[in-house]
Design a protein around this motif. Sequence first.
Motif, PDB file in Angstrom:
ATOM      1  N   VAL A 145      21.212 -32.016  14.711  1.00  0.00           N
ATOM      2  CA  VAL A 145      19.905 -31.539  15.616  1.00  0.00           C
ATOM      3  C   VAL A 145      18.622 -31.559  14.832  1.00  0.00           C
ATOM      4  CG1 VAL A 145      19.033 -30.545  17.704  1.00  0.00           C
ATOM      5  CG2 VAL A 145      21.613 -30.714  17.392  1.00  0.00           C
ATOM      6  N   ARG A 146      17.704 -32.413  15.143  1.00  0.00           N
ATOM      7  CA  ARG A 146      16.272 -32.171  14.637  1.00  0.00           C
ATOM      8  C   ARG A 146      15.314 -31.910  15.807  1.00  0.00           C
ATOM      9  NH1 ARG A 146      15.555 -37.630  12.071  1.00  0.00           N
ATOM     10  NH2 ARG A 146      17.147 -38.320  13.421  1.00  0.00           N
ATOM     11  N   VAL A 147      14.682 -30.786  15.527  1.00  0.00           N
ATOM     12  CA  VAL A 147      13.497 -30.367  16.510  1.00  0.00           C
ATOM     13  C   VAL A 147      12.066 -30.470  15.864  1.00  0.00           C
ATOM     14  CG1 VAL A 147      12.831 -28.809  18.160  1.00  0.00           C
ATOM     15  CG2 VAL A 147      15.034 -29.006  17.973  1.00  0.00           C
ATOM     16  N   THR A 148      11.019 -31.169  16.060  1.00  0.00           N
ATOM     17  CA  THR A 148      10.028 -31.260  15.369  1.00  0.00           C
ATOM     18  C   THR A 148       8.791 -31.433  16.168  1.00  0.00           C
ATOM     19  OG1 THR A 148      10.120 -33.783  15.040  1.00  0.00           O
ATOM     20  CG2 THR A 148      11.151 -32.514  13.106  1.00  0.00           C
ATOM     21  N   ASN A 149       7.440 -31.141  15.545  1.00  0.00           N
ATOM     22  CA  ASN A 149       6.559 -31.245  16.176  1.00  0.00           C
ATOM     23  C   ASN A 149       6.177 -30.938  17.642  1.00  0.00           C
ATOM     24  OD1 ASN A 149       5.530 -32.535  13.561  1.00  0.00           O
ATOM     25  ND2 ASN A 149       6.906 -34.370  14.464  1.00  0.00           N
ATOM     26  N   CYS A 150       6.962 -29.805  18.084  1.00  0.00           N
ATOM     27  CA  CYS A 150       6.801 -29.223  19.567  1.00  0.00           C
ATOM     28  C   CYS A 150       5.921 -28.031  19.852  1.00  0.00           C
ATOM     29  CB  CYS A 150       8.197 -28.883  19.942  1.00  0.00           C
ATOM     30  SG  CYS A 150       9.461 -30.299  19.912  1.00  0.00           S
ATOM     31  N   ASP A 151       5.322 -28.130  20.998  1.00  0.00           N
ATOM     32  CA  ASP A 151       4.564 -26.879  21.234  1.00  0.00           C
ATOM     33  C   ASP A 151       5.150 -26.067  22.433  1.00  0.00           C
ATOM     34  OD1 ASP A 151       1.925 -25.437  21.181  1.00  0.00           O
ATOM     35  OD2 ASP A 151       1.939 -26.154  23.150  1.00  0.00           O
ATOM     36  N   ILE A 152       5.366 -24.945  22.466  1.00  0.00           N
ATOM     37  CA  ILE A 152       6.081 -24.269  23.176  1.00  0.00           C
ATOM     38  C   ILE A 152       5.667 -22.905  23.674  1.00  0.00           C
ATOM     39  CG2 ILE A 152       8.380 -22.920  23.948  1.00  0.00           C
ATOM     40  CD1 ILE A 152       9.509 -24.986  21.958  1.00  0.00           C
ATOM     41  N   THR A 153       5.344 -22.716  24.941  1.00  0.00           N
ATOM     42  CA  THR A 153       4.926 -21.669  25.613  1.00  0.00           C
ATOM     43  C   THR A 153       5.834 -20.811  26.645  1.00  0.00           C
ATOM     44  OG1 THR A 153       2.601 -22.232  25.583  1.00  0.00           O
ATOM     45  CG2 THR A 153       3.159 -20.365  26.839  1.00  0.00           C
ATOM     46  N   THR A 154       6.392 -19.726  26.555  1.00  0.00           N
ATOM     47  CA  THR A 154       7.697 -19.699  27.337  1.00  0.00           C
ATOM     48  C   THR A 154       7.810 -17.792  27.323  1.00  0.00           C
ATOM     49  OG1 THR A 154       9.711 -20.390  28.289  1.00  0.00           O
ATOM     50  CG2 THR A 154       9.346 -19.757  25.965  1.00  0.00           C
ATOM     51  N   CYS A 155       8.702 -17.548  28.306  1.00  0.00           N
ATOM     52  CA  CYS A 155       8.980 -16.254  28.385  1.00  0.00           C
ATOM     53  C   CYS A 155      10.093 -15.914  27.500  1.00  0.00           C
ATOM     54  CB  CYS A 155       9.375 -15.665  29.869  1.00  0.00           C
ATOM     55  SG  CYS A 155       9.933 -13.880  29.860  1.00  0.00           S
ATOM     56  N   ASP A 156      11.137 -16.430  27.621  1.00  0.00           N
ATOM     57  CA  ASP A 156      12.227 -15.957  26.780  1.00  0.00           C
ATOM     58  C   ASP A 156      12.250 -16.918  25.329  1.00  0.00           C
ATOM     59  OD1 ASP A 156      14.724 -14.841  26.320  1.00  0.00           O
ATOM     60  OD2 ASP A 156      15.267 -15.072  28.462  1.00  0.00           O
ATOM     61  N   ASP A 157      13.356 -16.944  24.713  1.00  0.00           N
ATOM     62  CA  ASP A 157      13.428 -17.216  23.414  1.00  0.00           C
ATOM     63  C   ASP A 157      12.663 -18.729  23.347  1.00  0.00           C
ATOM     64  OD1 ASP A 157      14.581 -14.968  22.563  1.00  0.00           O
ATOM     65  OD2 ASP A 157      16.556 -15.828  23.043  1.00  0.00           O
ATOM     66  N   ALA A 158      11.812 -19.088  22.242  1.00  0.00           N
ATOM     67  CA  ALA A 158      11.149 -20.382  22.350  1.00  0.00           C
ATOM     68  C   ALA A 158      11.950 -21.308  21.788  1.00  0.00           C
ATOM     69  CB  ALA A 158       9.894 -20.384  21.575  1.00  0.00           C
TER      70      ALA A 158
END
Length: 514
Positions: free
Chosen positions: A233-246
């Motif tokens: 699995v590859r996760v790249t170039n993401c922008d995350i705003t959230t309450c629980d774990d990013a």
Amino acid sequence: MPTCNGQRPHTFPGSHLFLFIALLLTTVFNQAGAQNGAFRITDYGAVGDGITLTTLAIQSAIDAAAEAGGGRVIVPPGKYLTGGIELRDNIIFELQGGATLLGTDQLDAYATHEGTDQHGKAIQRRYLVSVTGVKNVLIEGKGTIDGQGKFYWETPAAPPPQWIKAKTPRPNALLEVADSENITIRDITLTNSPNWTCHIMHSQDVVVDGIRIINDLFAPNADGIDITGSQRVRVTNCDITTCDDAIVLKTWKDGQPCEDVTVTNCTLETLCAALKIGTESYADYRRITFSNCAVRAASRLFAIYVRDGGTVEDVLVSNITGSTKAPLVLNRPIQLMIAKRTPESPVGRIRNISIDQMSCETDGRILLTSIEPDRISDVRIRNLHLRYPFVEDPTAAGSDIKSAQFPTTLPEVLTAKAAIVAKNIDNFQLEGLTITWPEYQVPEGWQIPVRIINGDFNRKFRYDYQQPKQTELGVFWGENLNGGRLIIPEAAPSSPTVQKIELNNATIQYQATN
């Protein structure tokens, strides 16, 4: 009037003629769509007014593409209210710019699958967009999937900071990839998730690239990206705003291991952990990398929790910068923890963990702990800088903490007054640590009027920010450390009156001065 062959010509009443032309045009459009490999949901009856439920129309377009052997399903600009939809093999699902899928408030309209939860309990799993048991799917575009999470939350009892409570039942995930292969998700926006946002479960060869996740900072269980028992699995170039774990990796009971996972070039904000492994840890984790991430604010920049007997090994963390400026108590730049979920749970392992080049603006301590010796080994932290705009006294909340995110069976750890606290580790190496302590006043952004505690809806904490240091901290506190070394001559305690290094039952070597 009779014709030359004696038959009357065939005529259409006006309404029948209109219907005939509409059916003819629909056939032409559908044939053209099939020939071009494109299936627009509006050609199947979808209405983008945000009011009309369009689940069947969207699913019809997907099914038509699947029956043609695959194709591009297009969601054009508009707001499409929908229940659960399921993608098929060889589908490109394109959310065009200006297109929004709106999750309905009718839970029985969600896609439902028989399954289990993380602890093996049988449940019905519901998702807005489901990619289950398929291959070769691409979800892309500049559009949005909006889960309208407010329909599944209680009204907050108090203004922020205040955790929002969830209603039951509610959807399990906004977008879930399960038991699938060769899946790519890119460029879309996921927002207002009623529960987990993007869940990748027991799947292989998955790419998540360039997506945005925007959730309420106090939304219940609104994890950003969960990677459960998946490989490559590859996760790249993401922008995350959230309450629980990013971004969090998990392994479930009777599930698969997490292996060969890479997370890089992401920007993150959360009230929990920005980058995390666990707490669900029934199977193992191997060959995991987190790199080149910027954390705007989080309770923890990086954390590993083993509570179910699994092993976490061969993890590389590098080039992480960020802040623990969350409205919580007991924030931690880094945490490694082995504990037991229940008295019957087996004790797991953490080994071969490397953390290099991390810079964190923080008010809290690094906690590295195991409930038993010989369970954490070969941990290396190098080139770490901690900058304290404010120093929290860990005894204020730590003496009465109940959250499972803390080593609650080790009270001496919870209240130890040092920047780095470690217990029960073999071959721990710390090198290149620098610390900047508070100056004369706490910056305005760190003067958080009310702080809350993870997992507790009732307790509130208010600090006196006229005192930049609520207590003095040493540099390192360690107990039962077997082997390894500390080379930290450039790090000093918060006051000359405080002991720099405090060791109990430790054979670790150290260089504390130049």
